[in-house]
Motif scaffolding. Sequence first.
Motif, PDB file in Angstrom:
ATOM      1  N   MET A  67      16.412   3.228   6.183  1.00 44.95           N
ATOM      2  CA  MET A  67      16.013   3.497   4.807  1.00 44.95           C
ATOM      3  C   MET A  67      15.507   2.233   4.109  1.00 44.95           C
ATOM      4  O   MET A  67      14.552   2.279   3.340  1.00 44.95           O
ATOM      5  N   ILE A  68      16.129   1.099   4.392  1.00 39.79           N
ATOM      6  CA  ILE A  68      15.677  -0.166   3.809  1.00 39.79           C
ATOM      7  C   ILE A  68      14.241  -0.450   4.231  1.00 39.79           C
ATOM      8  O   ILE A  68      13.400  -0.859   3.422  1.00 39.79           O
ATOM      9  N   ARG A  69      13.947  -0.209   5.512  1.00 37.02           N
ATOM     10  CA  ARG A  69      12.592  -0.452   6.018  1.00 37.02           C
ATOM     11  C   ARG A  69      11.585   0.477   5.347  1.00 37.02           C
ATOM     12  O   ARG A  69      10.481   0.071   4.987  1.00 37.02           O
ATOM     13  N   GLY A  70      11.985   1.740   5.181  1.00 37.94           N
ATOM     14  CA  GLY A  70      11.098   2.692   4.532  1.00 37.94           C
ATOM     15  C   GLY A  70      10.771   2.310   3.097  1.00 37.94           C
ATOM     16  O   GLY A  70       9.626   2.426   2.642  1.00 37.94           O
ATOM     17  N   GLN A  71      11.774   1.823   2.388  1.00 39.13           N
ATOM     18  CA  GLN A  71      11.558   1.395   1.008  1.00 39.13           C
ATOM     19  C   GLN A  71      10.681   0.148   0.946  1.00 39.13           C
ATOM     20  O   GLN A  71       9.883  -0.019   0.017  1.00 39.13           O
ATOM     21  N   ALA A  72      10.809  -0.719   1.956  1.00 33.07           N
ATOM     22  CA  ALA A  72      10.000  -1.937   1.987  1.00 33.07           C
ATOM     23  C   ALA A  72       8.511  -1.616   2.120  1.00 33.07           C
ATOM     24  O   ALA A  72       7.660  -2.346   1.606  1.00 33.07           O
ATOM     25  N   LEU A  73       8.189  -0.507   2.798  1.00 31.65           N
ATOM     26  CA  LEU A  73       6.796  -0.146   3.040  1.00 31.65           C
ATOM     27  C   LEU A  73       6.241   0.809   1.980  1.00 31.65           C
ATOM     28  O   LEU A  73       5.113   1.281   2.100  1.00 31.65           O
ATOM     29  N   LYS A  74       7.011   1.085   0.953  1.00 33.59           N
ATOM     30  CA  LYS A  74       6.594   2.051  -0.068  1.00 33.59           C
ATOM     31  C   LYS A  74       5.299   1.639  -0.766  1.00 33.59           C
ATOM     32  O   LYS A  74       4.449   2.475  -1.080  1.00 33.59           O
ATOM     33  N   LYS A  75       5.117   0.376  -1.023  1.00 29.97           N
ATOM     34  CA  LYS A  75       3.927  -0.098  -1.729  1.00 29.97           C
ATOM     35  C   LYS A  75       2.651   0.259  -0.961  1.00 29.97           C
ATOM     36  O   LYS A  75       1.627   0.616  -1.561  1.00 29.97           O
ATOM     37  N   TYR A  76       2.721   0.188   0.376  1.00 30.58           N
ATOM     38  CA  TYR A  76       1.562   0.573   1.202  1.00 30.58           C
ATOM     39  C   TYR A  76       1.196   2.023   0.941  1.00 30.58           C
ATOM     40  O   TYR A  76       0.023   2.360   0.752  1.00 30.58           O
ATOM     41  N   ARG A  77       2.186   2.903   0.901  1.00 25.94           N
ATOM     42  CA  ARG A  77       1.927   4.318   0.644  1.00 25.94           C
ATOM     43  C   ARG A  77       1.365   4.524  -0.756  1.00 25.94           C
ATOM     44  O   ARG A  77       0.460   5.341  -0.963  1.00 25.94           O
ATOM     45  N   GLU A  78       1.878   3.770  -1.727  1.00 23.54           N
ATOM     46  CA  GLU A  78       1.375   3.897  -3.095  1.00 23.54           C
ATOM     47  C   GLU A  78      -0.096   3.494  -3.173  1.00 23.54           C
ATOM     48  O   GLU A  78      -0.895   4.155  -3.848  1.00 23.54           O
ATOM     49  N   TRP A  79      -0.469   2.409  -2.505  1.00 23.77           N
ATOM     50  CA  TRP A  79      -1.863   1.983  -2.501  1.00 23.77           C
ATOM     51  C   TRP A  79      -2.755   3.048  -1.877  1.00 23.77           C
ATOM     52  O   TRP A  79      -3.841   3.340  -2.371  1.00 23.77           O
ATOM     53  N   ARG A  80      -2.276   3.623  -0.770  1.00 24.00           N
ATOM     54  CA  ARG A  80      -3.045   4.656  -0.070  1.00 24.00           C
ATOM     55  C   ARG A  80      -3.170   5.919  -0.925  1.00 24.00           C
ATOM     56  O   ARG A  80      -4.237   6.531  -0.992  1.00 24.00           O
ATOM     57  N   ASP A  81      -2.076   6.300  -1.575  1.00 27.77           N
ATOM     58  CA  ASP A  81      -2.099   7.481  -2.440  1.00 27.77           C
ATOM     59  C   ASP A  81      -3.075   7.296  -3.599  1.00 27.77           C
ATOM     60  O   ASP A  81      -3.790   8.237  -3.989  1.00 27.77           O
ATOM     61  N   LYS A  82      -3.096   6.105  -4.163  1.00 24.92           N
ATOM     62  CA  LYS A  82      -4.009   5.831  -5.278  1.00 24.92           C
ATOM     63  C   LYS A  82      -5.456   5.968  -4.823  1.00 24.92           C
ATOM     64  O   LYS A  82      -6.295   6.547  -5.530  1.00 24.92           O
TER      65      LYS A  82
END
Length: 346
Positions: A67-82
């Motif tokens: 879960m820690i790793r998943g949260q660390a990569l959240k910004k990548y998903r946010e950039w892609r979603d935008k």
Amino acid sequence: MISDYHPDMAGKENLSRHFYLNAKSHQLAFFPRHYFRGLVNQADHLIAILSEADMHALEGVDPKSIMIRGQALKKYREWRDKKEDEGKFSWTLALYGTAAMAKEAGLSEKEYWNQIIRSCFLDKPSPIADWRKTYQKIDRYLQKLDRLAIEKVKIEGADVNLSILIGDKRRWRAGGGANIPSFEIFTSPDWRGTEGWIRFNQPLYHYGHLVQGIELEFKNGLVVKSRAKKNERLLKEMIAVKNADKVGEFSLTDKRFSRIDKFMAETLFDENFGGSYGNTHIALGDSYHECFDGKQKGVAKPAWLKMGFNDSSVHTDIISTTNRTVTAYLKSGRKKVIYKNGIFTL
């Protein structure tokens, strides 16, 4: 073209397992900002192929580390979603069957591949034509659902008694070629209006683990009780992630459209199961902005949150194939059964 190949997670050289067992806390939380920013800037379409060589690759790994790793990569998903919200990015997800996946599903490799072939219309002279015909039929139900102006839905059955607030400015969506195959009709509801309980008869394969016998209870939009007969700790660690205790998606599959009639031990297929009663699935965690009835471009994060669209590093689909009746409570004050015995009744 940007290629991103990952070694499989089978055998002694299981790199993902080695990482989680040996990584220090700062390594789990590390986010290679420039690398992922470059990927998002450069890539306008993503093609991902699921092909698991070991369905239990991370069994025994501390769920908290995952879960820690998943949260660390959240910004990548946010950039892609935008970028997707701006209409500049698209993606396609498909499956290539393996012996391990077939074994987990209780099928031979041939039986497993027959499900892939049938569900994708690859046994037809013109698969693309059949996909178009199917989506035309599904689209009629999308339009009918949108015209109903649903305030909330009530899902009732032997394994469920759950109310979900659809929310304002929502529309219903279908796969449309992103997930292959996809027969589901879904929306991202206002998470704040989820009340009741649901049991899931299908196992969840996620984070290299198998979770079975999942039960969830909601109050005021939040998961207040969660249980699982196997790997309950992983379920609870996932729900403990920020905003993963809220619903990000509600979905129904009409059995008349889906050609999937076997359990496949892979969410991509199992969330589109047809069988006797179709399926219901909800996703805990992140919402889909494409379910907003308006222009996604330019909507700021606070506005998404104000409308009840959930924001989380987690998006986990959990599936039930038992019989259920779905009643829509309309903004006009009327109510209407929209789904029963595995089919839409509109």
